[in-house]
Design a protein around this motif. Sequence first.
Motif, mmCIF file in Angstrom:
data_model
loop_
_atom_site.group_PDB
_atom_site.id
_atom_site.type_symbol
_atom_site.label_atom_id
_atom_site.label_comp_id
_atom_site.label_asym_id
_atom_site.label_seq_id
_atom_site.Cartn_x
_atom_site.Cartn_y
_atom_site.Cartn_z
ATOM 1 N N LEU A 1 0.905 -1.352 0.088
ATOM 2 C CA LEU A 1 -0.076 -0.098 0.006
ATOM 3 C C LEU A 1 0.949 1.167 -0.169
ATOM 4 O O LEU A 1 1.755 1.218 0.535
ATOM 5 C CB LEU A 1 -0.868 0.104 1.212
ATOM 6 C CG LEU A 1 -1.958 -0.956 1.477
ATOM 7 C CD1 LEU A 1 -2.595 -1.206 2.556
ATOM 8 C CD2 LEU A 1 -3.035 -0.674 0.096
ATOM 9 N N ILE A 2 0.454 2.289 -0.733
ATOM 10 C CA ILE A 2 0.989 3.620 -0.637
ATOM 11 C C ILE A 2 0.233 4.638 0.392
ATOM 12 O O ILE A 2 -0.869 4.835 0.018
ATOM 13 C CB ILE A 2 1.197 4.315 -1.984
ATOM 14 C CG1 ILE A 2 1.628 3.067 -2.963
ATOM 15 C CG2 ILE A 2 1.931 5.384 -2.213
ATOM 16 C CD1 ILE A 2 1.793 3.429 -4.573
ATOM 17 N N TYR A 3 0.720 5.249 1.104
ATOM 18 C CA TYR A 3 0.495 6.419 2.174
ATOM 19 C C TYR A 3 0.722 7.645 1.485
ATOM 20 O O TYR A 3 2.179 7.591 1.419
ATOM 21 C CB TYR A 3 0.554 5.827 3.397
ATOM 22 C CG TYR A 3 0.122 4.457 4.130
ATOM 23 C CD1 TYR A 3 -1.225 4.779 4.541
ATOM 24 C CD2 TYR A 3 0.397 3.360 3.728
ATOM 25 C CE1 TYR A 3 -2.060 3.711 5.296
ATOM 26 C CE2 TYR A 3 -0.384 2.283 4.316
ATOM 27 C CZ TYR A 3 -1.608 2.477 4.993
ATOM 28 O OH TYR A 3 -2.125 1.556 5.554
ATOM 29 N N ASP A 4 0.117 8.508 1.969
ATOM 30 C CA ASP A 4 0.647 9.892 1.706
ATOM 31 C C ASP A 4 1.143 10.384 3.232
ATOM 32 O O ASP A 4 1.087 9.771 4.043
ATOM 33 C CB ASP A 4 -0.596 10.832 1.209
ATOM 34 C CG ASP A 4 -1.641 11.040 2.209
ATOM 35 O OD1 ASP A 4 -1.944 10.672 3.425
ATOM 36 O OD2 ASP A 4 -2.844 11.677 1.568
ATOM 37 N N ALA A 5 1.318 11.730 3.381
ATOM 38 C CA ALA A 5 1.850 12.256 4.626
ATOM 39 C C ALA A 5 0.808 12.118 5.766
ATOM 40 O O ALA A 5 1.135 12.104 6.876
ATOM 41 C CB ALA A 5 2.201 13.706 4.510
ATOM 42 N N ALA A 6 -0.668 12.156 5.393
ATOM 43 C CA ALA A 6 -1.722 12.209 6.437
ATOM 44 C C ALA A 6 -2.027 10.557 6.811
ATOM 45 O O ALA A 6 -2.687 10.464 7.321
ATOM 46 C CB ALA A 6 -2.664 12.972 5.752
ATOM 47 N N GLN A 7 -1.293 9.791 6.225
ATOM 48 C CA GLN A 7 -1.218 8.266 6.486
ATOM 49 C C GLN A 7 -2.642 7.653 5.872
ATOM 50 O O GLN A 7 -3.406 6.863 6.363
ATOM 51 C CB GLN A 7 -1.558 7.947 7.962
ATOM 52 C CG GLN A 7 0.118 8.253 8.775
ATOM 53 C CD GLN A 7 1.027 7.515 8.111
ATOM 54 O OE1 GLN A 7 0.827 6.144 7.936
ATOM 55 N NE2 GLN A 7 1.906 7.960 7.358
ATOM 56 N N ASP A 8 -3.116 8.473 4.673
ATOM 57 C CA ASP A 8 -4.384 8.072 4.017
ATOM 58 C C ASP A 8 -3.639 7.142 2.856
ATOM 59 O O ASP A 8 -2.473 7.623 2.036
ATOM 60 C CB ASP A 8 -4.915 9.215 3.390
ATOM 61 C CG ASP A 8 -5.672 10.027 4.424
ATOM 62 O OD1 ASP A 8 -6.436 9.114 5.480
ATOM 63 O OD2 ASP A 8 -5.707 11.166 4.296
#
Length: 143
Positions: A102-109
């Motif tokens: 999975l790929i997460y952004d800085a907000a952990q979404d």
Amino acid sequence: MTLTLAQARQIIDGALAEARTRNMQPLAVIVLDRGGHPVVFAREDRASLFRFDIARAKAKGALGMGVNTRQLAERAKENQAFFASLSAVIKGDIAFSPGGVLIYDAAQDIIGAVGVSGDVGDLDEACALAGLACAGLGAAQSS
């Protein structure tokens, strides 16, 4: 945040560069957005026929279940009936081998997933993680 084409290309480039430093078998790498749509796919010369399908199943399985495929493989060992049923319901569009991350952004979404296929699962996963690092993106934490 939305996964961009530029980021997806960086993931692919980083994953393939890692594979070449490790002298791995030819790989296929796919990056999906959070809706499971392909953003970028690359298949190295001499990669075998089913590599696209396996890489896609790894990435899609991680997205669909909300964990990377290393955790799916572990869970499948403990609950074979459920995961066999799941595979049947989704017409086999899932893979229980490391390499779907999975790929997460800085907000952990969750913003997408990368799937790598071509060598052993542990090395496929290492290349996926290297690709994410190359793009400056986060990966799923182990569950």
